[in-house]
Design a protein around this motif. Structure first.
Motif: not given
Length: 279
Positions: A76-79, A151-157, A162-171
């Motif tokens: 989550e943090i890395q993404l 959006h699939k990257q965010h739904h891996l979680f 709370p660290f998933a909050s900003h874990a998105f594909h940049p676009l």
């Protein structure tokens, strides 16, 4: 953003970073400064409030859920860190247009024809406008022709921290943040109020991923909290809203939180623990 830039220029950039030949209102200098401030500000809000939420609010029992993936927090943090960096480029472009006077942001409340009532009305307008836009942008991200690419990257979680909050594909992340930036180009808004709201929406984004599913009774059907949003992660086609449930109800995508129907993540954890004990 120009207030933040002026403070940074006065206390750091001018005396310590830039040569005297670079004027404070120079376009290149402003772009570089905005890039530094945007990245530093985004990472600070993310890590400070994300860490506080993770250690003091997030229920760590949720990490025992079978859909909590291996090494999830690190992922989550890395993404999120990668996404925030790449998102900063178009964001800086919009901030640059703001400080160059192309938006409807204003300094003094007296500059507004509506005074303080107009300021409070603009806050309500900001929340309504951004909630509406994010609902439809977010819902469009779930279209099958878009989802797998962004959006699939965010739904891996499925059980986010709370660290998933900003874990998105940049676009994906930038498009969902775009309404916050667009609003002051369309509607008048006080600069300090805008900065406060911008920080607020980032904290709110953390809060709906914080695993605290408690909602004050009268607000259950109004506010889109973590209880609603975890169902979005688990069941995919529900609860796209940001702050409120209004657009989900209107769009037919509202789902009453499963955690309030004794069918949430904690129930599955207890069942799993019970089965383990019986074995």
């Amino acid at each position: 953003m120009d207030h933040v830039l002026k403070v940074a220029d006065h206390y750091f950039f001018t005396p310590y970073l830039y040569p005297a030949s670079w004027p404070e209102d120079g376009a290149l200098r402003q772009l570089i400064s905005l890039s530094l401030l945007t990245n530093l500000g985004a990472l600070t809000v993310y890590f400070v409030f994300g860490t506080l939420s993770f250690y003091f609010i997030f229920d760590h029992r949720l990490m025992k859920h079978p859909q909590f993936i291996e090494d999830q927090v690190r992922k989550e943090i890395q993404l999120a860190a990668t996404s925030l960096f790449w998102m900063s480029f178009p964001t800086v472009g919009l901030f640059f247009l703001e400080i160059r006077g192309h938006s409807q942001l204003f300094d003094d409340v007296s500059q507004s024809s509506q005074g303080w009532p107009g300021v409070f009305l603009s806050i309500a307008g900001f929340l309504f406008f951004t909630d509406m836009c994010i609902y439809w942008i977010h819902r469009s991200m779930h279209h099958r022709s878009i989802y797998k690419h962004l959006h699939k990257q965010h739904h891996l979680f499925k059980i986010p921290t709370p660290f998933a909050s900003h874990a998105f594909h940049p676009l994906d992340g930038f498009l969902q943040s775009l309404p916050y930036h667009v609003y002051p180009f369309i509607f008048p808004l006080n600069k300090v109020v805008y900065l406060t709201l911008f920080i607020f929406v980032n904290i709110w984004t953390i809060s709906i991923h914080d695993g605290d599913y408690r909602i004050p009774g009268p607000l259950i059907n109004i506010i889109n909290g973590a209880a609603h949003h975890v169902d979005h992660h688990l069941f995919f086609n529900y609860n796209y809203g940001q702050y409120f449930t209004f657009w989900d109800r209107l769009g037919g995508s509202y789902k009453h939180p499963s955690v309030l129907q004794d069918n949430g993540p904690h129930v599955h954890i207890r069942k799993l623990a019970g089965n383990t004990l019986r074995q």
